[in-house]
Design an enzyme around this catalytic site. Structure first.
Site, PDB file in Angstrom:
ATOM      1  N   PRO A  21      61.532  17.852  36.227  1.00  9.06           N
ATOM      2  CA  PRO A  21      60.504  17.177  37.027  1.00  9.06           C
ATOM      3  C   PRO A  21      59.637  18.219  37.715  1.00  9.06           C
ATOM      4  O   PRO A  21      60.155  19.117  38.369  1.00  9.06           O
ATOM      5  CB  PRO A  21      61.321  16.365  38.045  1.00  9.06           C
ATOM      6  CG  PRO A  21      62.654  17.030  38.103  1.00  9.06           C
ATOM      7  CD  PRO A  21      62.881  17.688  36.775  1.00  9.06           C
ATOM      8  N   CYS A 104      63.838  20.577  45.875  1.00 11.14           N
ATOM      9  CA  CYS A 104      62.434  20.924  46.072  1.00 11.14           C
ATOM     10  C   CYS A 104      62.233  21.605  47.420  1.00 11.14           C
ATOM     11  O   CYS A 104      62.603  21.061  48.461  1.00 11.14           O
ATOM     12  CB  CYS A 104      61.566  19.674  45.989  1.00 11.14           C
ATOM     13  SG  CYS A 104      59.820  20.017  46.219  1.00 11.14           S
ATOM     14  N   LYS A 143      69.865  16.805  41.267  1.00 10.18           N
ATOM     15  CA  LYS A 143      69.300  18.124  40.961  1.00 10.18           C
ATOM     16  C   LYS A 143      69.294  18.919  42.261  1.00 10.18           C
ATOM     17  O   LYS A 143      68.746  18.473  43.263  1.00 10.18           O
ATOM     18  CB  LYS A 143      67.881  18.005  40.408  1.00 10.18           C
ATOM     19  CG  LYS A 143      67.288  19.356  39.972  1.00 10.18           C
ATOM     20  CD  LYS A 143      65.980  19.175  39.211  1.00 10.18           C
ATOM     21  CE  LYS A 143      65.530  20.492  38.579  1.00 10.18           C
ATOM     22  NZ  LYS A 143      65.001  21.446  39.561  1.00 10.18           N
ATOM     23  N   GLY A 216      65.828  26.973  35.857  1.00 10.18           N
ATOM     24  CA  GLY A 216      65.286  28.104  36.597  1.00 10.18           C
ATOM     25  C   GLY A 216      65.030  29.316  35.714  1.00 10.18           C
ATOM     26  O   GLY A 216      65.975  29.959  35.249  1.00 10.18           O
ATOM     27  N   ARG A 239      58.544  25.464  33.632  1.00 10.93           N
ATOM     28  CA  ARG A 239      57.190  25.936  33.330  1.00 10.93           C
ATOM     29  C   ARG A 239      57.017  26.364  31.882  1.00 10.93           C
ATOM     30  O   ARG A 239      55.932  26.218  31.318  1.00 10.93           O
ATOM     31  CB  ARG A 239      56.819  27.076  34.283  1.00 10.93           C
ATOM     32  CG  ARG A 239      56.518  26.594  35.696  1.00 10.93           C
ATOM     33  CD  ARG A 239      56.523  27.734  36.696  1.00 10.93           C
ATOM     34  NE  ARG A 239      57.852  28.304  36.855  1.00 10.93           N
ATOM     35  CZ  ARG A 239      58.101  29.477  37.410  1.00 10.93           C
ATOM     36  NH1 ARG A 239      57.100  30.217  37.838  1.00 10.93           N
ATOM     37  NH2 ARG A 239      59.325  29.914  37.547  1.00 10.93           N
TER      38      ARG A 239
END
Length: 335
Positions: A21, A104, A143, A216, A239
């Site tokens: 996400p 987050c 998460k 990560g 990413r």
């Protein structure tokens, strides 16, 4: 929205490879595009706060295309009753999994007391997931980070997993970095704290009964395979999957033995009906093509493809002529 048959282990099989996400990135158009590239990987929504689900524009926040399955909804919040209400509401949308964000590091998240700051309150997280599970028709997962601020990850992470699992959660996606709640921006928190993959692998060894995905800094499928070979159950790409989405074209064959394999060009053709529906409903081309800019990363013509889409897809009335012009740039440079 209809449910796929996920009886064979829910979304756990799909979580062998998932796309993380990501705020402002993994919206419904991004996910529909990624689903064109991989039939099997688990896709996640951007984080939606429980309060937004309760008080906001639910169709705008929760609608998605039926082709996106298997797809998980990520919620943010820290009040058990609010999260339970959000899960109750979202149940009508037929997501395959509900995930609680405990990772987050953004300022707006910290101010609302959810996200990574919850690593400091494992009992609260346990209360939240217990309330969510009580009303959820699908699996609730978490998460998290390996810790925050001055916490010692080797101590706090196993304690966190034990506390939260006591409330019935057995699936965790662990971002293998600390989050620093003071002094680092969200972007810096994704890059500066050092990665500790061995600690996440150790958690799987210590808790073999848990399904653990690692997240990560993972740059490609070779690295993902190496991490799976160390005993982890899943790998979550962030990413890398967004900036180089063609990575996902190989995923089905490598991780699920599905030989379907299509090319990036074929994926664009398969995606045309979705784009057409969006344009016919009054949507703008760039709302979709902004997620496609990296599709031909590293190939001849990729720069022209990006340039045409970046410059022209935002114009009023932009349609397939722009997409075709971008493809023409690719073909010209590849010739």
């Amino acid at each position: 929205m209809g449910h796929p048959d996920t009886s064979a282990g829910g979304t756990a099989a799909a979580a062998r490879l998932s796309v993380a996400p990501m705020m402002d990135w993994t919206d419904r158009h991004c996910r529909a595009f990624h689903r064109t590239l991989t039939r099997h990987a688990l896709l996640y929504t951007e984080m939606v706060t429980a309060q937004a689900v309760i008080h906001g524009d639910r169709p705008r926040l929760l609608d998605y295309d039926a082709t996106e399955h298997p797809v998980a909804l990520q919620l943010g919040g820290s009040e058990p009753a609010e999260l339970a209400e959000a899960v109750r509401i979202a149940a009508d949308w037929g997501y395959d999994e509900i995930n609680l964000n405990v990772g987050c590091p953004s300022d707006r998240v910290k101010a609302g007391c959810f996200g990574a700051v919850l690593m400091l309150e494992p009992e609260r997280v346990a209360a939240c997931v217990a309330a969510m599970r009580a009303v959820s028709p699908v699996e609730v997962t978490v998460k998290c980070r390996i810790g925050v601020d001055e916490q010692v990850p080797e101590e706090v992470l196993p304690a966190f997993l034990e506390t939260v699992s006591a409330a019935g959660v057995t699936r965790f996606a662990i971002h293998a970095r600390k989050a620093w709640l003071q002094g680092l921006s969200p972007k810096e928190n994704r890059e500066i704290p050092p990665l500790d993959y061995p600690l996440v692998v150790e958690m799987k060894r210590r808790f073999p009964q848990f399904h653990i995905s690692i997240n990560g800094g993972i740059t490609g499928l070779d690295q993902a395979e190496e991490l799976l070979e160390q005993g982890l159950d899943g790998v979550m790409l962030g990413r890398a999957a967004y900036h180089e989405p063609a990575l996902l074209l190989e995923a089905d064959g490598r991780f699920w033995g599905d030989p379907r394999g299509i090319s990036a060009h074929e994926a664009v053709e398969e995606f045309r009906p979705y784009i057409a529906r969006h344009l016919e409903s009054g949507g703008r081309l760039h709302q979709i093509t902004r997620h496609m800019l990296g599709l031909f990363h590293g190939q001849p013509g990729a720069r022209g493809w990006r340039r045409v889409l970046s410059e022209r897809a935002t114009r009023p009335g932009a349609g397939f002529d722009v997409l075709d012009a971008a493809l023409a740039e690719l073909l010209r440079d590849a010739a």
